[in-house]
Design an enzyme around this catalytic site. Structure first.
Site, mmCIF file in Angstrom:
data_model
loop_
_atom_site.group_PDB
_atom_site.id
_atom_site.type_symbol
_atom_site.label_atom_id
_atom_site.label_comp_id
_atom_site.label_asym_id
_atom_site.label_seq_id
_atom_site.Cartn_x
_atom_site.Cartn_y
_atom_site.Cartn_z
ATOM 1 N N ASN A 68 0.802 -1.215 0.000
ATOM 2 C CA ASN A 68 0.000 0.000 0.000
ATOM 3 C C ASN A 68 0.838 1.269 0.000
ATOM 4 O O ASN A 68 2.067 1.227 -0.056
ATOM 5 C CB ASN A 68 -0.966 -0.022 1.192
ATOM 6 C CG ASN A 68 -2.318 -0.569 0.814
ATOM 7 O OD1 ASN A 68 -3.137 0.141 0.251
ATOM 8 N ND2 ASN A 68 -2.538 -1.835 1.127
ATOM 9 N N HIS A 99 21.157 1.189 13.354
ATOM 10 C CA HIS A 99 22.386 1.489 14.083
ATOM 11 C C HIS A 99 22.451 0.642 15.346
ATOM 12 O O HIS A 99 21.430 0.380 15.985
ATOM 13 C CB HIS A 99 22.457 2.973 14.441
ATOM 14 C CG HIS A 99 22.684 3.849 13.263
ATOM 15 N ND1 HIS A 99 23.898 3.967 12.646
ATOM 16 C CD2 HIS A 99 21.827 4.642 12.566
ATOM 17 C CE1 HIS A 99 23.795 4.800 11.628
ATOM 18 N NE2 HIS A 99 22.542 5.215 11.550
ATOM 19 N N SER A 141 -2.117 -2.796 13.702
ATOM 20 C CA SER A 141 -1.714 -1.415 13.412
ATOM 21 C C SER A 141 -0.855 -0.837 14.528
ATOM 22 O O SER A 141 -1.113 -1.050 15.704
ATOM 23 C CB SER A 141 -2.954 -0.531 13.254
ATOM 24 O OG SER A 141 -3.692 -0.896 12.135
ATOM 25 N N THR A 146 9.895 -6.647 17.047
ATOM 26 C CA THR A 146 11.291 -6.768 17.467
ATOM 27 C C THR A 146 11.753 -8.219 17.571
ATOM 28 O O THR A 146 12.937 -8.465 17.761
ATOM 29 C CB THR A 146 11.502 -6.091 18.838
ATOM 30 O OG1 THR A 146 10.672 -6.740 19.812
ATOM 31 C CG2 THR A 146 11.155 -4.606 18.780
ATOM 32 N N LYS A 147 10.787 -9.169 17.491
ATOM 33 C CA LYS A 147 11.103 -10.601 17.578
ATOM 34 C C LYS A 147 10.296 -11.345 16.522
ATOM 35 O O LYS A 147 9.270 -10.857 16.053
ATOM 36 C CB LYS A 147 10.748 -11.149 18.962
ATOM 37 C CG LYS A 147 11.587 -10.558 20.072
ATOM 38 C CD LYS A 147 11.230 -11.154 21.399
ATOM 39 C CE LYS A 147 12.132 -10.516 22.463
ATOM 40 N NZ LYS A 147 11.711 -10.798 23.802
#
Length: 181
Positions: A68, A99, A141, A146-147
């Site tokens: 989208n 980073h 949403s 992170t995993k």
């Protein structure tokens, strides 16, 4: 040897691609360029206006996918592999490079991202490097992934956690090509 002129040309091409070509209101023209920039784009896949591509030769998209508006696909830190029938809603950022917060010199670290078949990523999701999202998973949403996400799970939140299970036989095929989007 990379000259400063070659660096300029690459930067200028990326500018034209991401700031002009990706805003052309005709999907067939955009897809013409996307197919030449990405490693692979499957049949009947489509990207709406505002797609941003970073290092497209590390990005592959399967069949019947919908990308989208205003989605960022980053291939700088590893491969970004998107399976078949994947729906990625607007304003999603998928990163393969970030980073290292523990590095004294603010160096980059990267990792490949794999999004398996029939994944539905809702709007304004951020997916960090090194993640695999399992087949049929749904990311709610605003989530930050992170995993790894297990297959057929529904995840949400910051950081994203399992909040449910998807109960679908995944029989659909996506094909979304709206006019002037």
């Amino acid at each position: 040897m990379i000259t400063s002129f070659k660096i300029f040309l690459v930067a200028f091409w990326n500018y034209l691609l991401n700031r002009w070509i990706m805003f052309i209101p005709f999907h067939s023209i955009r897809m013409f360029f996307i197919r030449r920039v990405l490693l692979k784009v499957g049949k009947k896949s489509n990207a709406l206006m505002g797609l941003e591509i970073r290092k497209g030769k590390n990005i592959s998209i399967g069949d019947h996918c919908v990308i989208n508006r205003n989605v960022l696909l980053d291939g700088r830190g590893g491969r970004l592999t998107i399976g078949n029938n994947v729906d990625i809603a607007q304003e999603t950022n998928i990163w393969t490079l970030e980073h290292d917060v523990h590095d004294d010199y603010h160096r980059d670290k990267g990792g490949s991202v794999t999004i398996e078949d029939y994944v539905w990523i809702a709007s304004r999701v951020t997916i960090l490097p090194g993640i695999t999202i399992g087949k049929g998973a749904v990311v709610a949403s605003g989530s930050i992934v992170t995993k790894d996400v297990p297959a057929m799970s529904i995840v949400g939140g910051i950081p994203a956690k399992v909040i449910g299970q998807r109960n679908s036989k995944l029989l659909y095929q996506l094909h979304h090509q709206p006019w002037f989007q």
